[in-house]
Design a protein around this motif. Structure first.
Motif, PDB file in Angstrom:
ATOM      1  N   SER A  61       0.826  -1.205   0.000  1.00  0.00           N
ATOM      2  CA  SER A  61       0.000   0.000   0.000  1.00  0.00           C
ATOM      3  C   SER A  61       0.857   1.251   0.000  1.00  0.00           C
ATOM      4  O   SER A  61       1.901   1.306   0.674  1.00  0.00           O
ATOM      5  CB  SER A  61      -0.907   0.040   1.238  1.00  0.00           C
ATOM      6  OG  SER A  61      -1.825  -1.030   1.226  1.00  0.00           O
ATOM      7  N   GLN A 119       0.568   2.753  -5.301  1.00  0.00           N
ATOM      8  CA  GLN A 119       0.101   1.392  -5.466  1.00  0.00           C
ATOM      9  C   GLN A 119      -0.767   1.028  -4.270  1.00  0.00           C
ATOM     10  O   GLN A 119      -0.609   1.587  -3.189  1.00  0.00           O
ATOM     11  CB  GLN A 119       1.276   0.407  -5.590  1.00  0.00           C
ATOM     12  CG  GLN A 119       1.920  -0.013  -4.280  1.00  0.00           C
ATOM     13  CD  GLN A 119       2.891   1.015  -3.733  1.00  0.00           C
ATOM     14  OE1 GLN A 119       3.092   2.071  -4.315  1.00  0.00           O
ATOM     15  NE2 GLN A 119       3.513   0.700  -2.605  1.00  0.00           N
ATOM     16  N   GLY A 120      -1.698   0.119  -4.485  1.00  0.00           N
ATOM     17  CA  GLY A 120      -2.538  -0.320  -3.376  1.00  0.00           C
ATOM     18  C   GLY A 120      -3.367   0.816  -2.800  1.00  0.00           C
ATOM     19  O   GLY A 120      -3.813   1.710  -3.515  1.00  0.00           O
ATOM     20  N   HIS A 121      -3.564   0.768  -1.492  1.00  0.00           N
ATOM     21  CA  HIS A 121      -4.453   1.719  -0.839  1.00  0.00           C
ATOM     22  C   HIS A 121      -3.789   3.071  -0.591  1.00  0.00           C
ATOM     23  O   HIS A 121      -2.642   3.139  -0.153  1.00  0.00           O
ATOM     24  CB  HIS A 121      -4.937   1.157   0.499  1.00  0.00           C
ATOM     25  CG  HIS A 121      -5.841  -0.022   0.366  1.00  0.00           C
ATOM     26  ND1 HIS A 121      -5.404  -1.305   0.596  1.00  0.00           N
ATOM     27  CD2 HIS A 121      -7.134  -0.123  -0.012  1.00  0.00           C
ATOM     28  CE1 HIS A 121      -6.407  -2.149   0.391  1.00  0.00           C
ATOM     29  NE2 HIS A 121      -7.463  -1.460   0.010  1.00  0.00           N
ATOM     30  N   GLU A 140      -2.274  -0.191 -11.440  1.00  0.00           N
ATOM     31  CA  GLU A 140      -3.651  -0.601 -11.713  1.00  0.00           C
ATOM     32  C   GLU A 140      -4.392  -1.057 -10.456  1.00  0.00           C
ATOM     33  O   GLU A 140      -5.626  -1.077 -10.437  1.00  0.00           O
ATOM     34  CB  GLU A 140      -3.661  -1.733 -12.749  1.00  0.00           C
ATOM     35  CG  GLU A 140      -3.241  -1.276 -14.140  1.00  0.00           C
ATOM     36  CD  GLU A 140      -3.049  -2.434 -15.108  1.00  0.00           C
ATOM     37  OE1 GLU A 140      -3.106  -2.193 -16.320  1.00  0.00           O
ATOM     38  OE2 GLU A 140      -2.838  -3.582 -14.631  1.00  0.00           O
ATOM     39  N   ASN A 141      -3.665  -1.403  -9.402  1.00  0.00           N
ATOM     40  CA  ASN A 141      -4.308  -1.831  -8.155  1.00  0.00           C
ATOM     41  C   ASN A 141      -4.481  -0.697  -7.160  1.00  0.00           C
ATOM     42  O   ASN A 141      -4.867  -0.934  -6.012  1.00  0.00           O
ATOM     43  CB  ASN A 141      -3.522  -2.979  -7.516  1.00  0.00           C
ATOM     44  CG  ASN A 141      -2.119  -2.552  -7.070  1.00  0.00           C
ATOM     45  OD1 ASN A 141      -1.694  -1.415  -7.269  1.00  0.00           O
ATOM     46  ND2 ASN A 141      -1.389  -3.494  -6.460  1.00  0.00           N
ATOM     47  N   SER A 143      -6.073   2.372  -5.118  1.00  0.00           N
ATOM     48  CA  SER A 143      -7.429   2.663  -4.669  1.00  0.00           C
ATOM     49  C   SER A 143      -7.378   3.838  -3.703  1.00  0.00           C
ATOM     50  O   SER A 143      -6.679   3.784  -2.689  1.00  0.00           O
ATOM     51  CB  SER A 143      -8.034   1.432  -3.975  1.00  0.00           C
ATOM     52  OG  SER A 143      -9.319   1.703  -3.485  1.00  0.00           O
ATOM     53  N   GLN A 183     -11.148   3.494  -7.726  1.00  0.00           N
ATOM     54  CA  GLN A 183     -10.130   2.612  -8.287  1.00  0.00           C
ATOM     55  C   GLN A 183      -9.326   3.354  -9.356  1.00  0.00           C
ATOM     56  O   GLN A 183      -9.705   4.441  -9.813  1.00  0.00           O
ATOM     57  CB  GLN A 183     -10.777   1.359  -8.872  1.00  0.00           C
ATOM     58  CG  GLN A 183     -11.685   0.614  -7.903  1.00  0.00           C
ATOM     59  CD  GLN A 183     -11.002   0.193  -6.618  1.00  0.00           C
ATOM     60  OE1 GLN A 183      -9.815  -0.127  -6.618  1.00  0.00           O
ATOM     61  NE2 GLN A 183     -11.734   0.186  -5.510  1.00  0.00           N
ATOM     62  N   PRO A 199       1.296  -2.771 -12.068  1.00  0.00           N
ATOM     63  CA  PRO A 199       2.147  -2.566 -10.891  1.00  0.00           C
ATOM     64  C   PRO A 199       3.639  -2.723 -11.162  1.00  0.00           C
ATOM     65  O   PRO A 199       4.456  -1.937 -10.661  1.00  0.00           O
ATOM     66  CB  PRO A 199       1.637  -3.618  -9.899  1.00  0.00           C
ATOM     67  CG  PRO A 199       0.206  -3.798 -10.267  1.00  0.00           C
ATOM     68  CD  PRO A 199       0.154  -3.667 -11.765  1.00  0.00           C
TER      69      PRO A 199
END
Length: 259
Positions: A61, A119-121, A140-141, A143, A183, A199
Protein backbone atom coordinates in the motif's frame (compact mmCIF):
# COMPACT_ATOMS: atom_id res chain seq x y z
CA UNK A 1 23.32 10.53 -1.28
CA UNK A 2 21.21 9.64 1.75
CA UNK A 3 19.52 12.73 3.16
CA UNK A 4 17.28 11.23 5.82
CA UNK A 5 16.18 7.82 7.09
CA UNK A 6 13.91 7.78 10.12
CA UNK A 7 10.35 7.35 11.36
CA UNK A 8 9.18 5.53 8.27
CA UNK A 9 10.70 7.98 5.77
CA UNK A 10 13.84 7.52 3.68
CA UNK A 11 15.13 10.31 1.44
CA UNK A 12 17.88 9.95 -1.14
CA UNK A 13 19.20 12.51 -3.61
CA UNK A 14 20.74 11.73 -6.98
CA UNK A 15 21.64 14.95 -8.77
CA UNK A 16 18.45 16.83 -9.60
CA UNK A 17 16.14 14.08 -8.30
CA UNK A 18 15.13 13.38 -4.70
CA UNK A 19 13.31 10.16 -3.88
CA UNK A 20 11.14 10.11 -0.76
CA UNK A 21 10.17 6.56 0.22
CA UNK A 22 7.66 5.56 2.88
CA UNK A 23 9.35 2.57 4.47
CA UNK A 24 6.86 1.10 6.95
CA UNK A 25 5.37 -1.27 4.41
CA UNK A 26 4.59 -3.94 6.99
CA UNK A 27 2.05 -1.54 8.54
CA UNK A 28 0.84 -0.33 5.13
CA UNK A 29 2.72 2.93 5.78
CA UNK A 30 0.30 4.03 8.48
CA UNK A 31 1.06 7.65 9.23
CA UNK A 32 2.16 9.05 12.58
CA UNK A 33 3.11 12.51 13.82
CA UNK A 34 6.75 11.35 13.77
CA UNK A 35 6.41 10.47 10.08
CA UNK A 36 4.86 13.88 9.46
CA UNK A 37 7.77 15.60 11.18
CA UNK A 38 10.20 13.62 9.02
CA UNK A 39 8.30 14.62 5.87
CA UNK A 40 8.27 18.27 6.93
CA UNK A 41 12.00 18.07 7.65
CA UNK A 42 12.53 16.67 4.16
CA UNK A 43 11.07 19.79 2.58
CA UNK A 44 13.48 22.00 4.54
CA UNK A 45 16.51 19.80 3.90
CA UNK A 46 16.30 19.38 0.11
CA UNK A 47 19.40 20.73 -1.67
CA UNK A 48 18.82 23.59 -4.07
CA UNK A 49 19.95 21.36 -6.92
CA UNK A 50 16.82 19.20 -6.64
CA UNK A 51 14.27 19.80 -9.40
CA UNK A 52 12.03 16.74 -9.13
CA UNK A 53 10.86 14.92 -6.00
CA UNK A 54 9.48 11.40 -6.42
CA UNK A 55 7.31 10.06 -3.61
CA UNK A 56 6.89 6.29 -3.45
CA UNK A 57 6.20 3.61 -0.86
CA UNK A 58 7.38 0.16 0.09
CA UNK A 59 4.95 -2.70 0.60
CA UNK A 60 1.51 -3.41 -0.82
CA UNK A 61 0.00 0.00 0.00
CA UNK A 62 1.04 3.57 -0.65
CA UNK A 63 -0.44 4.53 2.72
CA UNK A 64 -3.52 3.17 4.45
CA UNK A 65 -3.91 6.42 6.37
CA UNK A 66 -3.47 7.51 9.93
CA UNK A 67 -2.20 5.06 12.53
CA UNK A 68 -5.42 4.19 14.36
CA UNK A 69 -3.64 4.21 17.72
CA UNK A 70 -3.84 8.01 17.60
CA UNK A 71 -7.58 7.76 18.31
CA UNK A 72 -7.14 5.73 21.51
CA UNK A 73 -6.59 7.28 24.92
CA UNK A 74 -3.18 5.59 25.11
CA UNK A 75 -2.20 7.03 21.74
CA UNK A 76 0.97 6.35 19.82
CA UNK A 77 3.94 6.00 22.21
CA UNK A 78 5.68 9.34 22.62
CA UNK A 79 2.85 11.30 20.98
CA UNK A 80 -0.21 13.06 22.38
CA UNK A 81 -3.38 11.14 21.60
CA UNK A 82 -6.19 12.82 19.70
CA UNK A 83 -8.46 12.69 22.77
CA UNK A 84 -5.72 14.47 24.74
CA UNK A 85 -5.34 17.10 22.03
CA UNK A 86 -9.11 17.63 21.96
CA UNK A 87 -9.07 18.31 25.69
CA UNK A 88 -6.52 21.09 25.29
CA UNK A 89 -6.98 24.77 24.50
CA UNK A 90 -8.15 26.04 21.12
CA UNK A 91 -4.71 27.52 20.53
CA UNK A 92 -2.86 24.31 21.33
CA UNK A 93 -5.18 22.23 19.15
CA UNK A 94 -4.82 24.64 16.22
CA UNK A 95 -1.04 24.66 16.60
CA UNK A 96 -0.89 20.84 16.63
CA UNK A 97 -2.93 20.52 13.45
CA UNK A 98 -0.89 23.26 11.77
CA UNK A 99 2.30 21.36 12.61
CA UNK A 100 0.86 18.17 11.11
CA UNK A 101 -0.07 20.06 7.93
CA UNK A 102 3.54 21.08 7.36
CA UNK A 103 4.28 17.57 6.07
CA UNK A 104 1.79 18.12 3.25
CA UNK A 105 2.38 21.72 2.18
CA UNK A 106 5.87 22.01 0.72
CA UNK A 107 5.27 19.55 -2.15
CA UNK A 108 3.50 22.20 -4.24
CA UNK A 109 6.15 24.92 -3.97
CA UNK A 110 7.22 26.35 -7.30
CA UNK A 111 10.92 25.43 -7.35
CA UNK A 112 10.33 21.65 -7.49
CA UNK A 113 8.02 19.31 -9.35
CA UNK A 114 6.62 16.49 -7.23
CA UNK A 115 5.34 13.12 -8.43
CA UNK A 116 3.63 10.41 -6.38
CA UNK A 117 3.79 6.76 -7.40
CA UNK A 118 0.74 5.11 -5.87
CA UNK A 119 0.10 1.39 -5.47
CA UNK A 120 -2.54 -0.32 -3.38
CA UNK A 121 -4.45 1.72 -0.84
CA UNK A 122 -4.18 5.48 -0.46
CA UNK A 123 -6.70 6.18 2.27
CA UNK A 124 -7.38 9.33 4.28
CA UNK A 125 -4.01 10.86 5.12
CA UNK A 126 -2.51 8.63 2.42
CA UNK A 127 -4.90 10.07 -0.15
CA UNK A 128 -4.05 13.58 1.03
CA UNK A 129 -0.32 12.90 0.76
CA UNK A 130 -0.76 11.78 -2.85
CA UNK A 131 -2.86 14.91 -3.48
CA UNK A 132 -0.05 17.05 -2.06
CA UNK A 133 2.07 16.18 -5.11
CA UNK A 134 1.78 17.91 -8.46
CA UNK A 135 1.35 14.67 -10.41
CA UNK A 136 0.28 11.09 -9.68
CA UNK A 137 1.15 7.87 -11.50
CA UNK A 138 -0.91 4.93 -10.28
CA UNK A 139 -0.56 1.20 -10.46
CA UNK A 140 -3.65 -0.60 -11.71
CA UNK A 141 -4.31 -1.83 -8.15
CA UNK A 142 -4.36 1.67 -6.67
CA UNK A 143 -7.43 2.66 -4.67
CA UNK A 144 -8.15 6.11 -3.21
CA UNK A 145 -10.61 6.85 -0.40
CA UNK A 146 -11.25 9.82 1.88
CA UNK A 147 -12.61 8.22 5.05
CA UNK A 148 -12.34 11.12 7.52
CA UNK A 149 -15.98 12.20 7.32
CA UNK A 150 -17.15 8.64 8.03
CA UNK A 151 -15.12 8.83 11.26
CA UNK A 152 -16.80 12.10 12.26
CA UNK A 153 -13.80 14.17 11.14
CA UNK A 154 -12.85 16.27 8.11
CA UNK A 155 -9.86 16.03 5.75
CA UNK A 156 -7.51 18.53 7.40
CA UNK A 157 -4.06 17.81 5.94
CA UNK A 158 -4.27 20.13 2.95
CA UNK A 159 -6.15 17.70 0.73
CA UNK A 160 -9.42 19.55 0.16
CA UNK A 161 -7.96 22.31 -2.03
CA UNK A 162 -6.18 20.08 -4.58
CA UNK A 163 -9.07 17.61 -4.57
CA UNK A 164 -11.60 20.29 -5.58
CA UNK A 165 -9.12 21.76 -8.08
CA UNK A 166 -8.61 18.36 -9.73
CA UNK A 167 -12.12 16.92 -9.86
CA UNK A 168 -14.52 19.76 -9.01
CA UNK A 169 -16.72 20.50 -6.00
CA UNK A 170 -19.52 18.00 -6.67
CA UNK A 171 -17.26 14.97 -7.14
CA UNK A 172 -15.06 16.02 -4.22
CA UNK A 173 -18.09 16.35 -1.94
CA UNK A 174 -19.42 12.96 -2.97
CA UNK A 175 -16.08 11.22 -2.41
CA UNK A 176 -15.49 12.82 0.99
CA UNK A 177 -19.00 12.33 2.39
CA UNK A 178 -19.50 8.77 1.16
CA UNK A 179 -15.91 7.65 1.73
CA UNK A 180 -16.19 5.33 -1.24
CA UNK A 181 -13.11 3.92 -2.95
CA UNK A 182 -11.97 5.26 -6.31
CA UNK A 183 -10.13 2.61 -8.29
CA UNK A 184 -7.26 3.45 -10.62
CA UNK A 185 -9.26 3.49 -13.85
CA UNK A 186 -11.79 5.95 -12.42
CA UNK A 187 -8.99 8.01 -10.89
CA UNK A 188 -7.46 8.46 -14.33
CA UNK A 189 -10.83 9.25 -15.91
CA UNK A 190 -11.75 12.00 -13.43
CA UNK A 191 -8.30 13.57 -13.24
CA UNK A 192 -6.85 12.21 -10.00
CA UNK A 193 -4.25 10.14 -11.85
CA UNK A 194 -2.10 11.32 -14.73
CA UNK A 195 -1.29 7.77 -15.80
CA UNK A 196 -2.21 4.22 -14.80
CA UNK A 197 0.22 1.35 -15.41
CA UNK A 198 0.58 -2.31 -14.36
CA UNK A 199 2.15 -2.57 -10.89
CA UNK A 200 5.43 -3.95 -12.23
CA UNK A 201 5.78 -0.95 -14.54
CA UNK A 202 5.29 1.73 -11.86
CA UNK A 203 9.02 2.32 -11.14
CA UNK A 204 9.82 2.61 -14.85
CA UNK A 205 6.91 4.98 -15.45
CA UNK A 206 8.14 7.20 -12.61
CA UNK A 207 11.63 7.21 -14.13
CA UNK A 208 10.25 8.12 -17.57
CA UNK A 209 8.14 10.98 -16.25
CA UNK A 210 11.03 12.28 -14.15
CA UNK A 211 13.28 12.37 -17.21
CA UNK A 212 10.60 14.24 -19.18
CA UNK A 213 10.14 16.78 -16.40
CA UNK A 214 13.88 17.44 -16.30
CA UNK A 215 14.10 18.08 -20.05
CA UNK A 216 12.88 21.69 -19.99
CA UNK A 217 14.99 24.55 -18.59
CA UNK A 218 14.48 24.89 -14.85
CA UNK A 219 13.56 28.59 -14.75
CA UNK A 220 10.92 28.13 -17.44
CA UNK A 221 9.43 25.24 -15.47
CA UNK A 222 9.32 27.31 -12.28
CA UNK A 223 7.58 30.21 -14.03
CA UNK A 224 5.11 27.87 -15.73
CA UNK A 225 4.22 26.08 -12.51
CA UNK A 226 3.66 29.41 -10.76
CA UNK A 227 1.41 30.60 -13.59
CA UNK A 228 -0.70 27.45 -13.56
CA UNK A 229 -0.99 27.29 -9.78
CA UNK A 230 -2.17 30.89 -9.62
CA UNK A 231 -4.58 30.69 -12.54
CA UNK A 232 -7.63 29.60 -10.57
CA UNK A 233 -7.34 32.53 -8.17
CA UNK A 234 -6.96 35.15 -10.92
CA UNK A 235 -9.44 36.55 -13.37
CA UNK A 236 -8.76 36.24 -17.09
CA UNK A 237 -7.20 39.68 -17.45
CA UNK A 238 -5.10 39.25 -14.31
CA UNK A 239 -3.84 35.91 -15.63
CA UNK A 240 -2.90 37.47 -18.96
CA UNK A 241 -0.96 40.15 -17.05
CA UNK A 242 0.82 37.44 -15.05
CA UNK A 243 1.72 35.68 -18.31
CA UNK A 244 3.17 38.91 -19.73
CA UNK A 245 5.26 39.52 -16.64
CA UNK A 246 6.57 35.96 -16.57
CA UNK A 247 7.41 36.01 -20.27
CA UNK A 248 9.22 39.32 -19.91
CA UNK A 249 11.40 37.78 -17.21
CA UNK A 250 12.13 34.79 -19.39
CA UNK A 251 12.97 36.85 -22.48
CA UNK A 252 15.33 39.10 -20.53
CA UNK A 253 16.98 36.10 -18.90
CA UNK A 254 17.49 34.37 -22.25
CA UNK A 255 18.93 37.58 -23.66
CA UNK A 256 21.36 37.82 -20.75
CA UNK A 257 19.58 40.88 -19.36
CA UNK A 258 18.10 39.34 -16.24
CA UNK A 259 18.90 40.92 -12.94
Amino acid sequence: MSLLDKDGVRVTVDGAVATVTLTNGARHNAQTPAMWRALAETGSALPGSVRVVVLCAEGPSFSAGLDKRAFTREGIPGEPSFPALAAGTDEDLDAAIAEYQEAFTWWRRNDVLTVAGVQGHAIGAGFQLALACDLRICAENASFAMRETALGLVPDLGGTHPLVSLIGYARALELCVTGRAVQAAEAERIGLANLVVPPAELPGALDDLTAALLAAPRDAVIETKALLRGAAARGYDAQRAAERAAQARRLRDLAGLGG
